[in-house]
Design a protein around this motif. Structure first.
Motif, PDB file in Angstrom:
ATOM      1  N   PHE A  27      -0.725   9.637  -6.836  1.00 15.21           N
ATOM      2  CA  PHE A  27      -0.407   8.258  -5.943  1.00 15.21           C
ATOM      3  C   PHE A  27       0.744   8.764  -4.792  1.00 15.21           C
ATOM      4  O   PHE A  27       1.770   9.485  -5.137  1.00 15.21           O
ATOM      5  CB  PHE A  27       0.503   7.253  -6.734  1.00 15.21           C
ATOM      6  N   GLY A  28       0.248   8.874  -3.587  1.00 15.25           N
ATOM      7  CA  GLY A  28       1.222   9.244  -2.555  1.00 15.25           C
ATOM      8  C   GLY A  28       1.234  10.754  -2.737  1.00 15.25           C
ATOM      9  O   GLY A  28       0.499  11.659  -2.789  1.00 15.25           O
ATOM     10  N   ASP A  29       2.443  11.304  -2.592  1.00 13.78           N
ATOM     11  CA  ASP A  29       2.679  12.710  -2.804  1.00 13.78           C
ATOM     12  C   ASP A  29       3.135  13.230  -4.090  1.00 13.78           C
ATOM     13  O   ASP A  29       3.633  14.160  -4.385  1.00 13.78           O
ATOM     14  CB  ASP A  29       3.653  13.133  -1.696  1.00 13.78           C
ATOM     15  N   ARG A  30       2.802  12.314  -5.244  1.00 17.16           N
ATOM     16  CA  ARG A  30       3.471  12.364  -6.519  1.00 17.16           C
ATOM     17  C   ARG A  30       2.339  12.988  -7.301  1.00 17.16           C
ATOM     18  O   ARG A  30       1.423  12.473  -7.286  1.00 17.16           O
ATOM     19  CB  ARG A  30       3.863  11.300  -7.169  1.00 17.16           C
ATOM     20  N   HIS A  54       7.068   6.555  -9.635  1.00 18.29           N
ATOM     21  CA  HIS A  54       6.409   5.925  -8.517  1.00 18.29           C
ATOM     22  C   HIS A  54       7.308   4.819  -7.861  1.00 18.29           C
ATOM     23  O   HIS A  54       6.909   4.351  -6.786  1.00 18.29           O
ATOM     24  CB  HIS A  54       5.051   5.486  -9.126  1.00 18.29           C
ATOM     25  N   ASP A  57       6.913  -0.503  -6.465  1.00 18.52           N
ATOM     26  CA  ASP A  57       5.811  -0.433  -5.903  1.00 18.52           C
ATOM     27  C   ASP A  57       4.732   0.307  -6.368  1.00 18.52           C
ATOM     28  O   ASP A  57       3.569   0.193  -6.470  1.00 18.52           O
ATOM     29  CB  ASP A  57       5.849  -0.653  -4.301  1.00 18.52           C
ATOM     30  N   GLY A  58       5.124   1.617  -6.486  1.00 22.85           N
ATOM     31  CA  GLY A  58       4.008   2.445  -6.732  1.00 22.85           C
ATOM     32  C   GLY A  58       3.535   2.372  -8.474  1.00 22.85           C
ATOM     33  O   GLY A  58       2.392   2.476  -8.674  1.00 22.85           O
ATOM     34  N   GLY A  92      -1.389   0.869   2.040  1.00 26.76           N
ATOM     35  CA  GLY A  92      -0.884   2.374   1.655  1.00 26.76           C
ATOM     36  C   GLY A  92       0.232   2.395   0.870  1.00 26.76           C
ATOM     37  O   GLY A  92       0.923   3.634   0.787  1.00 26.76           O
ATOM     38  N   GLY A  93       0.625   1.534   0.296  1.00 30.14           N
ATOM     39  CA  GLY A  93       1.714   1.083  -0.542  1.00 30.14           C
ATOM     40  C   GLY A  93       2.297  -0.334  -0.708  1.00 30.14           C
ATOM     41  O   GLY A  93       1.974  -0.779   0.296  1.00 30.14           O
ATOM     42  N   ARG A  95       4.378  -3.171  -0.007  1.00 33.54           N
ATOM     43  CA  ARG A  95       5.270  -3.637   0.959  1.00 33.54           C
ATOM     44  C   ARG A  95       5.764  -5.163   0.855  1.00 33.54           C
ATOM     45  O   ARG A  95       4.979  -6.166   0.574  1.00 33.54           O
ATOM     46  CB  ARG A  95       5.003  -3.243   2.657  1.00 33.54           C
TER      47      ARG A  95
END
Length: 97
Positions: A27-30, A54, A57-58, A92-93, A95
């Motif tokens: 997820f994302g850069d994780r 995360h 939200d993540g 994209g996440g 919000r």
């Protein structure tokens, strides 16, 4: 807490599958959560680990993704709907509106 309630509704076999899929999600850069960090079998620990890695939200996003990978779409959609109904949307996440 919404995530904990969602995981508590899963049976033990489904929760084991959930942890397996959770360990595959980037997820994302994780990086994915290491399976060894999820071995306790405890739903509280799983939620804590997702939140730590995360953020709130993540954690919702990866939970939805794992549930969809498991083909438990009704639960995934309900989680998305409930979280979105609380004033969040995914772009994209998650919000805040």
């Amino acid at each position: 807490m919404l995530l904990l309630e969602t995981l508590e509704d899963l049976g033990d076999a489904d929760f084991t599958k959930f942890k397996f899929y959770l360990g595959m999600i980037i997820f994302g850069d994780r990086d994915p959560i290491a399976t060894s960090r999820l071995e306790s079998g405890n739903r509280h620990d799983a939620v804590s680990e997702m939140m730590a890695v995360h953020g709130a939200d993540g954690a919702v996003a990866v939970t939805v993704a794992a549930l969809k990978m498991m083909k438990i779409n009704s639960v995934a959609e309900e989680l998305e709907k409930t979280y979105t109904g609380a004033g969040y949307f995914f772009c994209g996440g998650w919000r805040k509106l």
